[in-house]
Design a protein around this motif. Structure first.
Motif, PDB file in Angstrom:
ATOM      1  N   GLY A   1       0.822  -1.226   0.036  1.00 56.40           N
ATOM      2  CA  GLY A   1       0.097   0.013   0.172  1.00 56.40           C
ATOM      3  C   GLY A   1       0.980   1.385   0.078  1.00 56.40           C
ATOM      4  N   VAL A   2       1.748   1.284   0.932  1.00 54.78           N
ATOM      5  CA  VAL A   2       2.854   2.331   1.021  1.00 54.78           C
ATOM      6  C   VAL A   2       3.311   2.860  -0.271  1.00 54.78           C
ATOM      7  N   PHE A   3       3.616   1.748  -1.116  1.00 54.23           N
ATOM      8  CA  PHE A   3       4.340   2.227  -2.613  1.00 54.23           C
ATOM      9  C   PHE A   3       3.413   2.267  -3.761  1.00 54.23           C
ATOM     10  N   TRP A   4       2.366   1.652  -3.425  1.00 51.26           N
ATOM     11  CA  TRP A   4       1.041   1.734  -4.550  1.00 51.26           C
ATOM     12  C   TRP A   4       0.744   3.311  -4.493  1.00 51.26           C
ATOM     13  N   VAL A   5       0.418   3.654  -3.302  1.00 52.32           N
ATOM     14  CA  VAL A   5      -0.361   5.045  -3.242  1.00 52.32           C
ATOM     15  C   VAL A   5       0.805   5.978  -3.552  1.00 52.32           C
ATOM     16  N   GLY A   6       2.189   5.648  -3.103  1.00 54.08           N
ATOM     17  CA  GLY A   6       3.189   6.760  -3.238  1.00 54.08           C
ATOM     18  C   GLY A   6       3.686   6.907  -4.877  1.00 54.08           C
ATOM     19  N   LEU A   7       3.470   5.788  -5.602  1.00 53.23           N
ATOM     20  CA  LEU A   7       4.005   5.890  -6.952  1.00 53.23           C
ATOM     21  C   LEU A   7       2.960   6.076  -8.014  1.00 53.23           C
ATOM     22  N   HIS A   8       1.676   5.746  -7.470  1.00 50.37           N
ATOM     23  CA  HIS A   8       0.771   5.724  -8.423  1.00 50.37           C
ATOM     24  C   HIS A   8      -0.690   5.903  -7.795  1.00 50.37           C
ATOM     25  N   PRO A   9      -0.765   7.223  -7.540  1.00 50.26           N
ATOM     26  CA  PRO A   9      -2.243   7.186  -6.466  1.00 50.26           C
ATOM     27  C   PRO A   9      -3.374   7.652  -7.398  1.00 50.26           C
ATOM     28  N   GLN A  10      -3.098   7.588  -8.764  1.00 47.42           N
ATOM     29  CA  GLN A  10      -4.168   8.242  -9.719  1.00 47.42           C
ATOM     30  C   GLN A  10      -5.511   7.234  -9.570  1.00 47.42           C
ATOM     31  N   PRO A  11      -5.390   5.880  -9.290  1.00 46.36           N
ATOM     32  CA  PRO A  11      -6.616   5.072  -9.307  1.00 46.36           C
ATOM     33  C   PRO A  11      -7.450   5.639  -8.087  1.00 46.36           C
ATOM     34  N   LEU A  12      -6.860   5.884  -6.717  1.00 50.79           N
ATOM     35  CA  LEU A  12      -7.514   6.435  -5.739  1.00 50.79           C
ATOM     36  C   LEU A  12      -8.063   7.791  -6.032  1.00 50.79           C
ATOM     37  N   LEU A  13      -7.390   8.592  -6.671  1.00 57.20           N
ATOM     38  CA  LEU A  13      -7.632  10.020  -6.942  1.00 57.20           C
ATOM     39  C   LEU A  13      -8.893   9.746  -7.733  1.00 57.20           C
ATOM     40  N   ASN A  14      -8.934   9.079  -8.786  1.00 58.01           N
ATOM     41  CA  ASN A  14      -9.909   8.961  -9.904  1.00 58.01           C
ATOM     42  C   ASN A  14     -11.415   8.689  -9.250  1.00 58.01           C
ATOM     43  N   VAL A  15     -11.135   7.575  -8.093  1.00 58.40           N
ATOM     44  CA  VAL A  15     -12.150   7.319  -7.366  1.00 58.40           C
ATOM     45  C   VAL A  15     -13.024   8.323  -6.720  1.00 58.40           C
ATOM     46  N   MET A  16     -12.231   9.071  -5.799  1.00 55.87           N
ATOM     47  CA  MET A  16     -12.825  10.223  -5.163  1.00 55.87           C
ATOM     48  C   MET A  16     -13.206  11.582  -5.822  1.00 55.87           C
ATOM     49  N   LYS A  17     -12.507  11.627  -6.955  1.00 53.94           N
ATOM     50  CA  LYS A  17     -12.784  12.970  -7.633  1.00 53.94           C
ATOM     51  C   LYS A  17     -14.176  13.723  -7.552  1.00 53.94           C
ATOM     52  N   VAL A  18     -14.712  12.989  -8.311  1.00 54.69           N
ATOM     53  CA  VAL A  18     -16.305  13.332  -8.449  1.00 54.69           C
ATOM     54  C   VAL A  18     -16.999  13.633  -7.162  1.00 54.69           C
ATOM     55  N   SER A  19     -16.916  12.610  -6.501  1.00 58.97           N
ATOM     56  CA  SER A  19     -17.602  12.830  -5.158  1.00 58.97           C
ATOM     57  C   SER A  19     -17.277  14.032  -4.550  1.00 58.97           C
ATOM     58  N   LEU A  20     -15.760  14.128  -4.369  1.00 52.74           N
ATOM     59  CA  LEU A  20     -15.259  15.270  -3.519  1.00 52.74           C
ATOM     60  C   LEU A  20     -15.702  16.814  -4.149  1.00 52.74           C
ATOM     61  N   ALA A  21     -15.592  16.693  -5.579  1.00 47.67           N
ATOM     62  CA  ALA A  21     -16.068  17.746  -6.190  1.00 47.67           C
ATOM     63  C   ALA A  21     -17.547  18.141  -5.941  1.00 47.67           C
ATOM     64  N   HIS A  22     -18.446  17.179  -5.786  1.00 46.62           N
ATOM     65  CA  HIS A  22     -19.742  17.466  -5.480  1.00 46.62           C
ATOM     66  C   HIS A  22     -19.879  17.987  -4.022  1.00 46.62           C
ATOM     67  N   VAL A  23     -19.070  17.547  -3.008  1.00 52.20           N
ATOM     68  CA  VAL A  23     -19.226  17.866  -1.661  1.00 52.20           C
ATOM     69  C   VAL A  23     -18.723  19.375  -1.780  1.00 52.20           C
ATOM     70  N   LEU A  24     -17.686  19.699  -2.577  1.00 47.44           N
ATOM     71  CA  LEU A  24     -17.179  21.243  -2.519  1.00 47.44           C
ATOM     72  C   LEU A  24     -18.049  22.042  -3.128  1.00 47.44           C
ATOM     73  N   GLU A  25     -18.800  21.474  -4.174  1.00 46.49           N
ATOM     74  CA  GLU A  25     -19.841  22.510  -4.769  1.00 46.49           C
ATOM     75  C   GLU A  25     -20.875  22.653  -3.532  1.00 46.49           C
ATOM     76  N   GLN A  26     -21.409  21.708  -2.687  1.00 49.12           N
ATOM     77  CA  GLN A  26     -22.474  21.887  -1.807  1.00 49.12           C
ATOM     78  C   GLN A  26     -21.882  22.844  -0.943  1.00 49.12           C
ATOM     79  N   ALA A  27     -20.278  22.803  -0.469  1.00 49.62           N
ATOM     80  CA  ALA A  27     -19.899  23.642   0.565  1.00 49.62           C
ATOM     81  C   ALA A  27     -19.865  25.118   0.123  1.00 49.62           C
ATOM     82  N   GLN A  28     -19.756  25.328  -1.221  1.00 48.87           N
ATOM     83  CA  GLN A  28     -19.620  26.667  -1.631  1.00 48.87           C
ATOM     84  C   GLN A  28     -20.885  27.121  -2.048  1.00 48.87           C
TER      85      GLN A  28
END
Lengths: 476, 493
Positions: B463-490
């Motif tokens: 996990g340490v190296f996967w996230v360290g070297l290739h975090p994109q899959p994780l970022l992809n999963v959270m991106k849209v949901s976080l953008a939505h949270v942000l939209e609601q917060a703003q």
């Protein structure tokens, strides 16, 4: 069988049982027989009550009404009655020659409570209330003498003095209501009181009438008897006093408080004041208790306060949540008393430190205690949480924000002393290594209570629906 | 309905209730070894099952997925509603994947009352998954509070010398914090007419009301995070808890606080969030610096890791209240990373404690040379904890700092000493441990990592190296949901 006979069958079964018990008391060494008789009576009445659940009848010239509300509560009371009998096991702390009488009084007290549920005439109600109280006064005094210390007598005297005084106040209040409305029938009183309900005399009458019930429920300032009676009476008796009468009191309180209209701020304010005092007093004093029964006594005062919070809403949602809460409370407190009676040596009182290492002496008892105590503390998924949640919901929806905050703050205070019990039972090492062996009825009792506490908390939809529906039949 | 169909539609409920069923099975198993094996099998199966969430999660939408909605208590309008979005799916996965490792870490560590321990662990897993997937506030609260029981028992029964104090403190602190959550849940219900989380998100509450519920939410979540000055329960609980308890506390429980910010505070009280965010950013700066410097002074390694948690979670809070996409993504990554790294560090300290019955850095000095495999793992996790480039924490903290800079440059400048302190306390540990003082005769007998322990740590190392070297899959999963949270917060009201 005529419908009215079917509706009255549970009471008849109980009366027959009481009569049978009376005959058992006439002969010597009847303790075992009496126990069998009372157990059969309880089960018989429970079956009869389940059978008569759907029936509706008005008996004795309109003084006694059998409806969904009353039958539903009777089932709970009778189930609790069976638990209390199982709780008693052999009644080690009652003198052997008077044990049959003890069972007789127990049965009579339950009959009084059953009558209370159906009485819709204030005279009948007061008589039922007295019938349920007087046997209890005697049962407190029936504990064995301990090295010449007669604490049970002190407790009994306190109990009866406060009880009689509270009943007197109640009768005084009822006389005002009678004077205003010219009737003793509650339904009639309800309609006739409506135009004058905001006059001072009606408010005084109403509030004084509540005294007898608040005493049963151990609400501040009618609580003074509680810790001493819990401590002075035998463990089985205390278990009885702590559980069933409170259910009866809440049920009748519903009938009385519903006399006030939904927007009656004075009554709501008074109840809120009593609730706040009860919660703070009970919880703060419970913090320093060493005797487990005394602790339950003070926590009982606090729990009565929680139940009263539901009443301040003065609507069906509030009454429902209070009834549901007190039903759950009966299970929780009985579970605690199962542990007390089984841990206690020769029926002596149990201090919290004696619970140390219970997990090693009897895992099932420890589990029962932990679940009951966490439920009392209001931790989900147990019934205590759902009950408090319903009460908070009802109070907040009427805008009682301050009351709701005081209530949750009190729950937080209470956690401390409940955790002390858990700490001893689960984390501590046993002071005494002897394991406690449980007989089969005790195991069944423990499991039933555990399942009840969990099931009522996780799936309360059915029982809440039933209470709401039965309140609707009362016109609420 | 085919069995596959049932699995498809009820995957989340299975993940919540299967651990309870597994706990029931545990209750009837007799031998201790059977308990351990069964708990491992059950949690591993659940972990495998939860991979299905990852595979079938659709990252292109912010809508909740795997949704199940049933009426639970009709008269109170409470529903059993569960579902996952891009934030919670990651946290559920973190929970299910870390639990089998907790079983492995307790394999020999827990010697008494194994059955009860495994039951507590399984019940804990059910409650944790429940918290992250609940879409009804009452359901959320039920799981949130129910979790206290197994956790406090874990600390109180299997913990160290001051376990009872730590357990009671943990329980009372958390309980006291969350009672106002209960009141605000009901208050929200009276405004929206529903206990649903989705209904409350984006509901136009009045400004005053928002400030009140924000305060109530913030108190309970800040205690869970824990934010300075509500952190005092954490070192006590961590130090006394058994290894698995510490791992669960660090990896999952603390995340519930930050998850609560994302799920409740931002979308439900946007006005209050905007008003209070600058102050909270400064509070998190204090947490980072305080955590870092306190960790620097610790002699007990578990305490050191516990205080470093305060600092790391400070980064997560800072990212969240930066209120921009980078900050939120960074914060979510920090949450995951902290779960991986700190969990691993607690397991490693537990391994040492099992062998030498001490966690004092002075007594462990110079041990590294005797157990090279252990030291290798330990080195990597220490570097990861101080956010060394190439490891997981670097990505998360970098994003948080980038996001924080946009929101409040001065706060980021002030947080720098905290970052340096992190390097200092971790290097200090490594240096002492690997190259430390004179020969200690007690160290001769110490065994290196066993195969079981390597298996426990290997996934975390990955996990340490996967996230360290290739975090994109994780970022992809959270991106849209976080953008939505942000939209609601703003949202401007």
């Amino acid at each position: 069988m005529t419908p009215s006979l079917q509706a009255f069958l549970p009471e008849l079964v109980l009366l027959a049982g009481a009569l049978g018990l009376f005959f058992v008391t006439l002969k010597k060494d009847g303790a075992e027989t009496a126990r069998t008789v009372i157990l059969l009576t309880a089960l018989g009445a429970l079956l009869a009550c389940a059978w008569s659940l759907g029936s509706q009848a008005t008996l004795f010239d309109g003084a006694y009404r059998v409806d969904a509300f009353s039958q539903w509560l009777k089932i709970v009371v009778l189930a609790g009655f069976s638990f209390v009998i199982l709780l008693g096991r052999t009644l080690g702390d009652i003198r052997e020659d008077i044990r049959p009488e003890y069972y007789l009084f127990l049965c009579l007290s339950v009959i009084g409570q059953i009558f209370m549920m159906s009485s819709i005439d204030v005279i009948a109600l007061v008589i039922a209330l007295e019938l349920s109280s007087f046997p209890l006064y005697l049962m407190v005094a029936m504990r064995r003498e301990n090295n010449g210390h007669r604490v049970q007598m002190e407790a009994a005297v306190k109990y009866i003095m406060f009880g009689v005084a509270a009943n007197g106040i109640m009768l005084f209040g009822l006389s005002y209501l009678f004077g205003l409305t010219g009737t003793t029938s509650l339904p009639l009183m309800m309609t006739r009181l409506l135009p004058v309900v905001h006059t001072p005399i009606a408010i005084v009458g109403l509030c004084l009438s509540l005294a007898g019930l608040l005493y049963k429920l151990a609400v501040f300032p009618f609580h003074f008897w509680t810790p001493d009676v819990y401590q002075g009476s035998s463990n089985e008796t205390a278990g009885m006093i702590a559980s069933l009468p409170k259910l009866g009191a809440v049920a009748i309180l519903v009938r009385f408080v519903s006399l006030a209209t939904p927007h009656h701020t004075t009554v709501a304010l008074l109840l809120a004041g009593l609730a706040v005092c009860s919660m703070f007093y009970g919880n703060l004093v419970a913090l320093v208790q060493k005797d487990f029964k005394r602790l339950l006594g003070f926590s009982g005062i606090a729990h009565a306060g929680y139940a009263i919070v539901g009443f301040t809403a003065l609507d069906a949602a509030g009454f429902t949540s209070s009834l549901y809460y007190i039903t759950g409370y009966v299970l929780m407190v009985l579970a605690c008393f199962v542990v007390i009676t089984r841990v206690s040596k020769d029926g002596a009182n149990v201090s919290i430190s004696e619970l140390a290492g219970l997990h090693r002496r009897s895992p099932l008892l420890a589990l029962t205690l932990v679940v009951a105590v966490f439920a009392l503390a209001g931790i989900p998924p147990f019934v205590g949480f759902m009950g408090k949640f319903g009460i908070l919901n009802a109070a907040l929806s009427k805008g009682h924000l301050a009351l709701a905050i005081i209530m949750v703050a009190n729950s937080a205070i209470a956690v401390y002393y409940y955790l002390r019990v858990v700490k001893e039972a689960v984390f501590g090492d046993p002071v005494e290594e002897a394991p406690i062996t449980l007989d089969l009825p005790t195991r069944i009792l423990c499991c039933t209570l555990l399942v009840g506490i969990l099931a009522l908390g996780v799936a309360p939809a059915k029982i809440l629906g039933a209470i709401t529906a039965s309140l609707a039949t009362m016109g609420l | 309905m085919t069995s596959q169909g049932f699995l498809d539609t009820h995957l989340l409920s299975i993940l919540i209730f299967a651990p309870l069923a597994a706990a029931a099975v545990s209750a009837v198993l007799r031998s201790e070894q059977a308990q351990r094996i069964w708990a491992l099998v059950a949690t591993t199966a659940l972990a495998a099952l939860s991979i299905g969430l990852w595979c079938r999660f659709d990252a292109s939408t912010h809508a909740f997925q795997f949704v199940e909605n049933y009426s639970w208590i009709p008269s109170l309008k409470i529903n059993y509603a569960v579902g996952l979005d891009g934030i919670s799916v990651l946290l559920v996965l973190l929970t299910t994947l870390i639990t089998p490792l907790c079983v492995l870490a307790s394999w020999t560590y827990i010697k008494k009352r194994v059955k009860e321990f495994m039951i507590a662990l399984l019940v804990m897993e059910a409650a944790m998954v429940g918290v992250f997937s609940a879409l009804d506030t009452v359901l959320f609260f039920t799981f949130w509070e129910a979790m206290l029981i197994p956790m406090s028992l874990m600390i109180g029964v299997w913990g160290g010398p001051r376990r009872i104090y730590a357990s009671l403190k943990f329980f009372i602190y958390t309980m006291a914090g969350s009672i106002f959550l209960l009141v605000s849940i009901i208050a929200i219900r009276l405004q929206t007419g529903s206990f649903g989380i989705q209904e409350a998100m984006g509901h136009p509450f009045s400004h005053g009301f928002q400030l009140w519920i924000f305060a109530a939410f913030f108190l309970s979540f800040a205690i869970k995070v824990p934010m300075f000055p509500f952190h005092t329960w954490l070192p006590a609980a961590h130090v006394e808890a058994p290894t698995a308890g510490s791992v669960i506390l660090a990896s999952v429980l603390l995340k519930m606080g930050t998850y609560g910010f994302l799920r409740f505070c931002l979308p439900m009280a946007p006005y209050a969030t905007q008003v209070l965010a600058p102050y909270i950013i400064w509070a998190s700066v204090i947490a980072v610096i305080y955590g870092g410097f306190t960790a620097l002074a610790q002699g007990d390694m578990k305490k050191l890791v516990a205080y470093s948690s305060v600092a790391h979670m400070g980064f997560a809070v800072m990212g969240i209240f930066s209120l921009n996409q980078q900050g939120l993504e960074g914060a979510t990554l920090v949450m995951i990373n902290h779960g991986i790294t700190t969990g691993a560090l607690f397991i490693m300290v537990g391994i040492l404690y099992e062998r030498l019955h001490t966690r004092e850095l002075d007594k462990l000095a110079g041990l590294g040379a005797k157990i090279p495999v252990f030291t290798g793992f330990f080195g990597v996790f220490c570097l990861s904890s101080l956010a060394f480039p190439g490891t997981n924490s670097f990505v998360g903290e970098f994003l948080v700092l980038a996001g924080g800079f946009k929101a409040s440059p001065w706060a980021v400048v002030c947080v720098v000493p905290g970052v340096i302190a992190a390097a200092a306390y971790m290097y200090r540990v490594l240096q002492k441990f690997a190259y430390g003082s004179a020969e200690n005769p007690e160290h001769h007998e110490v065994a290196d990592l066993s195969l079981r322990e390597i298996i426990t740590l290997a996934p975390l190392l990955f996990g340490v190296f996967w996230v360290g070297l290739h975090p994109q899959p994780l970022l992809n999963v959270m991106k849209v949901s976080l953008a939505h949270v942000l939209e609601q917060a703003q949202r401007h009201l």
